[in-house]
Design an enzyme around this catalytic site. Structure first.
Site, short mmCIF file in Angstrom:
data_model
loop_
_atom_site.label_atom_id
_atom_site.label_comp_id
_atom_site.label_asym_id
_atom_site.label_seq_id
_atom_site.Cartn_x
_atom_site.Cartn_y
_atom_site.Cartn_z
N CYS A 1 0.87 -1.18 0.00
CA CYS A 1 0.00 0.00 0.00
C CYS A 1 0.91 1.23 0.00
O CYS A 1 1.71 1.40 0.93
CB CYS A 1 -0.87 -0.07 1.25
SG CYS A 1 -1.94 1.36 1.43
N GLY B 1 -2.79 10.21 1.41
CA GLY B 1 -3.05 11.10 0.28
C GLY B 1 -4.16 10.65 -0.63
O GLY B 1 -4.58 9.49 -0.63
N GLU B 2 -4.64 11.59 -1.43
CA GLU B 2 -5.65 11.32 -2.46
C GLU B 2 -4.90 11.32 -3.80
O GLU B 2 -4.47 12.38 -4.28
CB GLU B 2 -6.74 12.42 -2.42
CG GLU B 2 -7.61 12.53 -3.65
CD GLU B 2 -8.25 11.22 -4.10
OE1 GLU B 2 -8.93 10.57 -3.31
OE2 GLU B 2 -8.08 10.86 -5.30
N SER C 1 -7.03 4.17 -5.79
CA SER C 1 -8.28 4.41 -5.07
C SER C 1 -8.50 5.92 -4.91
O SER C 1 -7.58 6.65 -4.56
CB SER C 1 -8.18 3.76 -3.68
OG SER C 1 -9.30 4.08 -2.92
N ASN D 1 -11.21 0.61 11.70
CA ASN D 1 -10.20 0.59 12.75
C ASN D 1 -10.47 1.76 13.68
O ASN D 1 -10.23 2.91 13.31
CB ASN D 1 -8.81 0.75 12.14
CG ASN D 1 -8.58 -0.29 11.07
OD1 ASN D 1 -8.52 -1.47 11.37
ND2 ASN D 1 -8.52 0.15 9.81
N CYS E 1 -10.87 9.25 9.07
CA CYS E 1 -9.51 8.89 8.67
C CYS E 1 -8.48 9.75 9.39
O CYS E 1 -8.56 10.97 9.37
CB CYS E 1 -9.39 9.07 7.15
SG CYS E 1 -7.70 8.90 6.55
N SER F 1 -13.54 4.92 -2.88
CA SER F 1 -13.85 4.92 -1.45
C SER F 1 -15.24 5.51 -1.31
O SER F 1 -15.40 6.73 -1.34
CB SER F 1 -12.87 5.81 -0.69
OG SER F 1 -11.64 5.20 -0.62
N LEU F 2 -16.23 4.66 -1.15
CA LEU F 2 -17.61 5.14 -1.21
C LEU F 2 -18.16 5.43 0.20
O LEU F 2 -18.54 6.56 0.50
CB LEU F 2 -18.48 4.11 -1.93
CG LEU F 2 -19.88 4.56 -2.30
CD1 LEU F 2 -19.85 5.71 -3.28
CD2 LEU F 2 -20.69 3.40 -2.89
N HIS F 3 -18.24 4.42 1.01
CA HIS F 3 -18.58 4.52 2.44
C HIS F 3 -19.98 5.07 2.76
O HIS F 3 -20.33 5.19 3.93
CB HIS F 3 -17.53 5.34 3.21
CG HIS F 3 -16.12 4.95 2.89
ND1 HIS F 3 -15.67 3.65 2.98
CD2 HIS F 3 -15.06 5.68 2.45
CE1 HIS F 3 -14.39 3.62 2.62
NE2 HIS F 3 -14.01 4.83 2.29
#
Ligand code: SF4
Length: 355
Positions: free
Chosen positions: A106, A170-171, A202, A300, A120, A224-226
């Site tokens: 990752c 980061g994005e 992502s 988490n 986050c 990343s929908l959530h």
């Protein structure tokens, strides 16, 4: 002193143009590319099929950066977190997630993140700066060398990185130009030679930039929908106020990809926020015309954030509703939580958000 050019910031095409600007033929660029990422190569003088005079020119004008040995933290479940100090003292983190048949790394694309997703920890750091292409690919080189140099480090997986996910700090789409250069280096045969289908980028939903990933690379897309509606996503992810869920879904429908490929939707289950039967049904409806898979992620918990993780029973019930609607839906258990290496936990110490 003249600033030297870092050749690891160039993809092959750019490297060829650069070499031509030094008065050399194009094939020299391809030759240099084939050396730059070889394990153990740390100096131009090791590039023995280049003319001595050309190596001299490279020594005078260029470097190819490598990271110093990273700080390593090992999780009880086999994950390894790499804390990497950049040339300006900023810290980033990469996480190796070994499984019996694969090693997934990752990687980070920025120092910090501007997106402020409320669940986050990285989001709480704020944005510090974008990573350069070399800082992105050097994460991969560093971990590759770690795996190769010490066989006992191979843990339970194979002795090489097999998969890459851009889900670290980061994005990625907020660093699109450098991301695309790094993807080109990562997938180039003379570069790191990792198949595009083994790489996943992502995004939290920068809708207008999603298309560029499909047009300029062969990697997989994850969203990343959530949340399955604007109300929930607005609460969790401020980006949804700029690009509401309708825009995001439209960008997914228009994402250029081969027929058999599917978009991965990441959905972190948060107790009492997005984990009801009704939420599962809404999600099922929302994705009904998009070729996709769904990952249900265990949250988490962090003492500094207000969310709680969903129980196993609720998670299974949520999955069942989606399964009945014929979705491929996987439950991803959290890994690396004991060393703060799990999803949404990367927030390297030693950074502040002043550039
Ligand atoms: S979830 Fe991703 S996009 Fe959102 S704040 Fe964290 S690192 Fe940034």
């Amino acid at each position: 002193m003249k600033k030297k050019t870092d050749l690891r910031n160039f993809n092959q095409e750019q490297l060829i143009s650069y070499v031509e600007s030094l008065g050399q033929p194009a094939f020299r660029g391809r030759q240099v590319m084939s050396w730059l990422y070889r394990p153990g190569v740390i100096a131009f003088d090791q590039m023995t099929d280049l003319a001595k005079e050309f190596r001299q020119v490279l020594n005078e004008n260029c470097i190819f950066t490598q990271f110093d040995t990273p700080q390593i933290e090992r999780s009880n479940d086999g994950c390894t977190k790499f804390g990497i100090q950049l040339h300006d003292g900023k810290m980033i983190e990469s996480v190796l997630i070994p499984e019996t048949d694969r090693n997934t790394l990752c990687v980070s694309s920025q120092v910090g993140c501007a997106m402020k997703c409320s669940f986050c920890l990285t989001g709480t750091m704020g944005f510090v700066r974008n990573l350069t292409p070399s800082e992105i690919v050097n994460q991969v080189c560093s971990v590759r060398d770690f795996l190769q140099e010490e066989p006992e480090n191979n843990l339970i997986g194979p002795s090489a990185i097999t998969n890459l996910v851009f889900m670290g700090m980061g994005e990625p789409l907020n660093n699109l130009e450098n991301l695309l250069i790094s993807l080109s280096i990562l997938t180039e045969q003379k570069g790191l030679n990792i198949a595009g289908r083994k790489i996943t980028v992502s995004t939290c939903g920068i809708a207008p930039k999603i298309r560029a990933i499909g047009e300029n690379s062969s990697v997989n897309l994850a969203i990343s929908l959530h949340g399955a509606n604007n109300e929930i996503r607005n609460k969790l992810m401020p980006i949804n106020r700029t690009y509401p869920i309708e825009n995001l879904m439209q960008a997914c429908r228009e994402f250029p990809m081969p027929k058999r490929k599917r978009i991965m939707f990441e959905y972190t289950l948060l107790k009492g926020i997005n984990d009801s039967d009704e939420d599962a049904k809404q999600l099922s409806q929302l994705l009904s015309d998009i070729p996709c898979k769904i990952n249900l992620l265990q949250y988490n918990e962090s003492p500094s954030l207000p969310y709680k993780s969903t129980s196993r029973t609720r998670t299974l019930a949520f999955q069942e509703i989606l399964r009945k609607a014929y979705y491929s839906v996987f439950i991803r258990n959290s890994r690396g939580g004991d060393i703060s290496a799990a999803c949404g936990q990367l927030a390297a110490k030693g950074n502040n958000n002043s550039i």
